[in-house]
Design a protein around this motif. Structure first.
Motif, PDB file in Angstrom:
ATOM      1  N   GLY A  52       0.911  -1.388   0.448  1.00  0.00           N
ATOM      2  CA  GLY A  52      -0.284  -0.212   0.597  1.00  0.00           C
ATOM      3  C   GLY A  52       0.679   1.093  -0.284  1.00  0.00           C
ATOM      4  N   ARG A  53       0.131   2.352  -0.119  1.00  0.00           N
ATOM      5  CA  ARG A  53       0.815   3.951  -0.254  1.00  0.00           C
ATOM      6  C   ARG A  53       1.884   4.043   0.660  1.00  0.00           C
ATOM      7  NH1 ARG A  53      -3.574   7.242  -0.506  1.00  0.00           N
ATOM      8  NH2 ARG A  53      -3.467   6.936  -2.668  1.00  0.00           N
ATOM      9  N   ALA A  54       1.817   3.428   2.271  1.00  0.00           N
ATOM     10  CA  ALA A  54       2.789   3.985   3.850  1.00  0.00           C
ATOM     11  C   ALA A  54       3.426   2.872   3.577  1.00  0.00           C
ATOM     12  CB  ALA A  54       1.508   3.428   4.675  1.00  0.00           C
ATOM     13  N   ALA A  55       3.784   1.476   2.691  1.00  0.00           N
ATOM     14  CA  ALA A  55       4.572   0.733   2.450  1.00  0.00           C
ATOM     15  C   ALA A  55       6.300   1.239   1.287  1.00  0.00           C
ATOM     16  CB  ALA A  55       3.927  -1.051   2.610  1.00  0.00           C
ATOM     17  N   ASN A  56       4.855   1.260   0.484  1.00  0.00           N
ATOM     18  CA  ASN A  56       5.736   2.444  -0.578  1.00  0.00           C
ATOM     19  C   ASN A  56       6.437   3.291   0.024  1.00  0.00           C
ATOM     20  OD1 ASN A  56       6.011   2.575  -3.706  1.00  0.00           O
ATOM     21  ND2 ASN A  56       5.213   4.431  -3.282  1.00  0.00           N
ATOM     22  N   LEU A  92       6.529   2.606   9.787  1.00  0.00           N
ATOM     23  CA  LEU A  92       6.506   0.780  10.182  1.00  0.00           C
ATOM     24  C   LEU A  92       6.175   1.079  11.355  1.00  0.00           C
ATOM     25  CD1 LEU A  92       5.660  -1.524   9.160  1.00  0.00           C
ATOM     26  CD2 LEU A  92       8.000  -2.916   9.188  1.00  0.00           C
ATOM     27  N   PRO A  93       7.653   1.553  12.228  1.00  0.00           N
ATOM     28  CA  PRO A  93       7.751   1.356  13.826  1.00  0.00           C
ATOM     29  C   PRO A  93       6.691   2.033  14.531  1.00  0.00           C
ATOM     30  CG  PRO A  93       9.720   2.101  12.866  1.00  0.00           C
ATOM     31  CD  PRO A  93       9.014   2.094  11.725  1.00  0.00           C
ATOM     32  N   GLU A  94       5.873   2.977  13.990  1.00  0.00           N
ATOM     33  CA  GLU A  94       4.626   3.594  14.568  1.00  0.00           C
ATOM     34  C   GLU A  94       3.741   2.508  13.971  1.00  0.00           C
ATOM     35  OE1 GLU A  94       7.570   6.449  14.904  1.00  0.00           O
ATOM     36  OE2 GLU A  94       7.123   5.432  13.124  1.00  0.00           O
ATOM     37  N   ARG A  95       3.386   2.062  12.574  1.00  0.00           N
ATOM     38  CA  ARG A  95       2.093   1.344  12.105  1.00  0.00           C
ATOM     39  C   ARG A  95       2.244  -0.156  13.488  1.00  0.00           C
ATOM     40  NH1 ARG A  95       2.944   0.225   7.216  1.00  0.00           N
ATOM     41  NH2 ARG A  95       4.896   1.391   7.037  1.00  0.00           N
ATOM     42  N   LEU A  96       3.291  -0.530  13.973  1.00  0.00           N
ATOM     43  CA  LEU A  96       3.572  -1.529  14.006  1.00  0.00           C
ATOM     44  C   LEU A  96       3.611  -1.620  16.123  1.00  0.00           C
ATOM     45  CD1 LEU A  96       5.630  -3.940  12.520  1.00  0.00           C
ATOM     46  CD2 LEU A  96       3.455  -4.203  12.850  1.00  0.00           C
TER      47      LEU A  96
END
Length: 153
Positions: A52-56, A92-96
């Motif tokens: 998705g967008r954030a991973a991109n 990613l650290p914040e999303r996880l």
């Protein structure tokens, strides 16, 4: 090294969606292969709904950090201001919700842990091309936001 593993995992994920696996060289390795660069692999992965967008955006930062190390004319480390700033843009650290005891993870840890998580989730496409077994964790990492797996948000 961590970014190389991410780049190879992107290849695996893209190949998982190809009906003819014998095209690997034509896609990634040949002199005029259309998906040679990290950038191209990220764009194709996004277009195929693998990320998705954030991973991109995270993968763009990982590539930029790799390029800072690879192409800098001066010695660069994870304490360099431009590297610290780029690492802080990896979401990613914040999303996880990955934090250390003292608060946010140091830049090198943000970078390496993010690479490891992306590799693990992208590699899962090898045995699960449609991403049906990614689960909640994989969907968060790859930013698939409640969309059906493999149909990035």
């Amino acid at each position: 090294m961590a970014s190389t593993a991410v780049e190879q995992a992107l290849e695996v994920a893209i190949l998982s969606r190809c009906s003819d696996k014998t095209l690997e060289s034509a896609l990634f390795l040949d002199e005029s292969a259309p998906i040679q660069s990290f950038h191209a692999k990220t764009v194709v992965s996004r277009a195929l709904g693998l990320i998705g967008r954030a991973a991109n955006e995270d993968l763009v930062m990982i590539r930029n950090i790799r390029n800072l190390f690879a192409h800098s004319r001066i010695e660069v480390d994870f304490d360099a201001p431009e590297v610290v700033a780029a690492c802080e843009l990896i979401t990613l650290p914040e999303r996880l919700e990955l934090e250390t005891e003292g608060g946010p993870a140091p830049p090198i840890e943000r970078y390496v842990r993010s690479c490891v998580e992306y590799v693990a989730c992208l590699m899962s496409y090898e045995t699960d091309p449609l991403g049906k077994k990614l689960g909640r964790f994989g969907s968060i990492v790859l930013d698939l936001k409640g969309s059906s797996p493999g149909q990035g948000g």
